[in-house]
Design a protein around this motif. Structure first.
Motif, short mmCIF file in Angstrom:
data_model
loop_
_atom_site.label_atom_id
_atom_site.label_comp_id
_atom_site.label_asym_id
_atom_site.label_seq_id
_atom_site.Cartn_x
_atom_site.Cartn_y
_atom_site.Cartn_z
N PHE A 87 0.76 -1.25 -0.02
CA PHE A 87 0.13 -0.09 -0.09
C PHE A 87 0.90 1.38 0.16
O PHE A 87 1.94 1.28 0.87
CB PHE A 87 -1.15 0.05 1.23
CG PHE A 87 -2.30 -0.77 1.25
CD1 PHE A 87 -2.24 -1.82 0.38
CD2 PHE A 87 -3.36 -0.39 1.86
CE1 PHE A 87 -3.51 -2.67 0.29
CE2 PHE A 87 -4.58 -0.91 1.71
CZ PHE A 87 -4.77 -2.08 1.07
N ILE A 88 0.64 2.19 -0.76
CA ILE A 88 1.43 3.52 -0.86
C ILE A 88 0.16 4.48 -0.61
O ILE A 88 -0.59 4.55 -1.43
CB ILE A 88 2.12 3.62 -2.39
CG1 ILE A 88 2.87 2.39 -2.49
CG2 ILE A 88 2.87 5.02 -1.93
CD1 ILE A 88 3.77 2.67 -3.68
N HIS A 89 0.41 5.21 0.35
CA HIS A 89 -0.77 6.35 0.90
C HIS A 89 -0.18 7.55 1.21
O HIS A 89 0.64 7.68 1.77
CB HIS A 89 -1.19 5.45 2.31
CG HIS A 89 -2.19 6.32 3.18
ND1 HIS A 89 -3.17 5.57 3.80
CD2 HIS A 89 -2.41 7.50 3.59
CE1 HIS A 89 -3.88 6.44 4.42
NE2 HIS A 89 -3.28 7.54 4.29
N VAL A 90 -0.63 8.64 0.36
CA VAL A 90 -0.44 9.73 0.56
C VAL A 90 -1.43 10.64 1.77
O VAL A 90 -2.55 10.39 1.70
CB VAL A 90 -0.74 10.66 -0.64
CG1 VAL A 90 -0.77 12.23 -0.52
CG2 VAL A 90 0.34 10.35 -1.44
N THR A 91 -0.64 11.30 2.48
CA THR A 91 -1.22 12.03 3.70
C THR A 91 -0.64 13.30 4.15
O THR A 91 0.70 13.24 3.99
CB THR A 91 -1.51 11.06 4.98
OG1 THR A 91 -2.19 11.95 6.05
CG2 THR A 91 -0.23 10.58 5.47
N HIS A 92 -1.17 14.07 4.60
CA HIS A 92 -0.65 15.39 5.24
C HIS A 92 -0.48 15.15 6.76
O HIS A 92 0.32 15.94 7.36
CB HIS A 92 -1.78 16.50 5.26
CG HIS A 92 -2.08 17.31 4.11
ND1 HIS A 92 -3.03 16.85 3.27
CD2 HIS A 92 -1.64 18.36 3.49
CE1 HIS A 92 -3.12 17.80 2.26
NE2 HIS A 92 -2.08 18.72 2.43
N SER A 93 -1.11 14.12 7.28
CA SER A 93 -1.15 13.80 8.61
C SER A 93 -0.11 13.02 9.07
O SER A 93 0.36 11.85 8.79
CB SER A 93 -2.49 13.42 9.13
OG SER A 93 -2.26 12.90 10.16
#
Ligand SMILES: Nc1ncnc2c1ncn2[C@@H]1O[C@H](COP(=O)(O)OP(=O)(O)OP(=O)(O)O)[C@@H](O)[C@H]1O
Length: 342
Positions: free
Chosen positions: A188-194
């Protein structure tokens, strides 16, 4: 590299303006990677290049030993889940999930059977006949995930998948994402600001700024030793202070600044003795905020630098008169994390 995702000196420019600047990244197969950084740092562009939705300006993308740089998205073995889920509003949940198989030419009976299995996997089988607008945000997210998984991708790409959910549901859904990822053994490759989200999920966290990877590693190692003042600031829980904050800067070995974790600082009366192998420095308390497990104490040094401290309830000095009480902050020399000039 045998399995997994590899970006080799990968760049993207838009009209000559660099969005991603020659990044090198290896993501092991079956791991959960989070791309993390402030708005505009290039994390979504990186994800879209891996998906094939964005052409690479230079460099290569290798998925499971195949150079996919010039391959169409559907030939890469990736599946993308978008921020707004992008479900078809006029289709039932089962037809939304089965859509990819329809495009692949599978007959209706077979694709419905597979879509139902996928709905079962995300605990949504009983909603098969509902339309997306009859579902909550979390339920829509599960459908979007089932739709992404139906074509059996090796790599699932998630662009801010939790950002539309309220804080409570966000925590619930991030657990479900992680459980599903480890159950299926997919990358899984997950983009987040957090930072909080990335740290909760990632085996590999990648902190980006200005199109460049600032630091990558397990969240624990990043939190324990941020590589730069930017990373320390961005991930939170650290103070970045100038070298001359210390009366004796020799432990810094020529560094220009250093970070100290907020939870590694203790407060003491001004006349308290400094423990061996510790530094202490006078500060003024500006604010004390109750945060359940600890107090968040905002202080200011004589030169104006602010220092945030997390102090457990039982270690907060008694009868604090706020504002303007002066105290001594202290921390162990071992907890100083120096930043040397480039
Ligand atoms: N299609 C485009 N055309 C021109 N510039 C773009 C395009 N897409 C992105 N950019 C620029 O590339 C840089 C990186 O954008 P990107 O969307 O990857 O950042 P991000 O870190 O994902 O930000 P956000 O969290 O706000 O989505 C930004 O400066 C952005 O303005």
């Amino acid at each position: 590299m045998v399995k997994g995702v590899e970006l080799i000196n990968t760049s993207k420019s838009y009209d000559g303006k660099i969005a991603v600047d020659g990044i090198d990244l290896k993501i092991a197969s079956g791991s959960y990677c989070c791309l993390l950084g402030p708005s505009g740092c290039g994390k979504s562009t990186t994800l879209r290049m891996i998906a094939g939705h964005e052409e690479v300006t230079s460099g290569d993308i290798v998925l499971n030993s195949r150079n996919v740089t010039d391959l169409a998205p559907r030939k890469r073995g990736t599946a993308m889940m978008f921020q707004n889920y992008a479900l078809f509003p006029h289709l039932s949940c089962v037809d939304n999930v089965a859509y990819g198989l329809k495009i692949a030419g599978l007959n209706k009976a077979d694709r419905t059977k597979e879509a139902m299995e996928m709905l079962d996997l995300v605990n949504m089988a009983s909603f098969a006949d509902k339309r997306p607008d009859q579902l909550s945000g979390g339920q829509q997210q599960r459908i979007a995930l089932a739709r992404a998984l139906i074509c059996k991708p090796d790599v699932v790409l998630l662009d801010e998948p939790l950002s539309a959910l309220d804080p409570f549901l966000r925590i619930q859904m991030r657990k479900e994402l992680k459980q599903l990822q480890s159950k299926l053994g997919l990358t899984f490759i997950h983009v987040t600001h957090s930072q909080e989200e990335a740290f909760a999920l990632a085996d590999l966290a990648v902190v980006m700024a200005d199109g460049v990877i600032q630091q990558q590693g397990h969240p624990k190692s990043i939190f324990e030793k941020p590589a730069s003042a930017f990373v320390a600031d961005f991930i939170g829980g650290h103070n970045v202070l100038k070298a001359n904050t210390l009366n004796d800067p020799s432990p810094l070995n020529g560094a220009e600044s250093f970070s100290i974790r907020s939870d590694k600082i203790s407060l003491a009366p001004l006349d308290a003795n400094t423990e061996e192998h510790h530094v202490s420095i006078k500060a003024e308390i500006l604010d004390v905020e109750f945060q359940a497990q600890f107090y968040f104490v905002e202080t200011r040094l004589a030169d104006g630098q602010k220092v945030m401290c997390y102090i457990p309830e039982d270690q907060l000095p008694q009868d604090l008169a706020i504002p303007a009480l002066h105290v001594q902050l202290s921390w162990a020399l071992d907890n100083i994390n120096p930043f040397h000039p480039n």
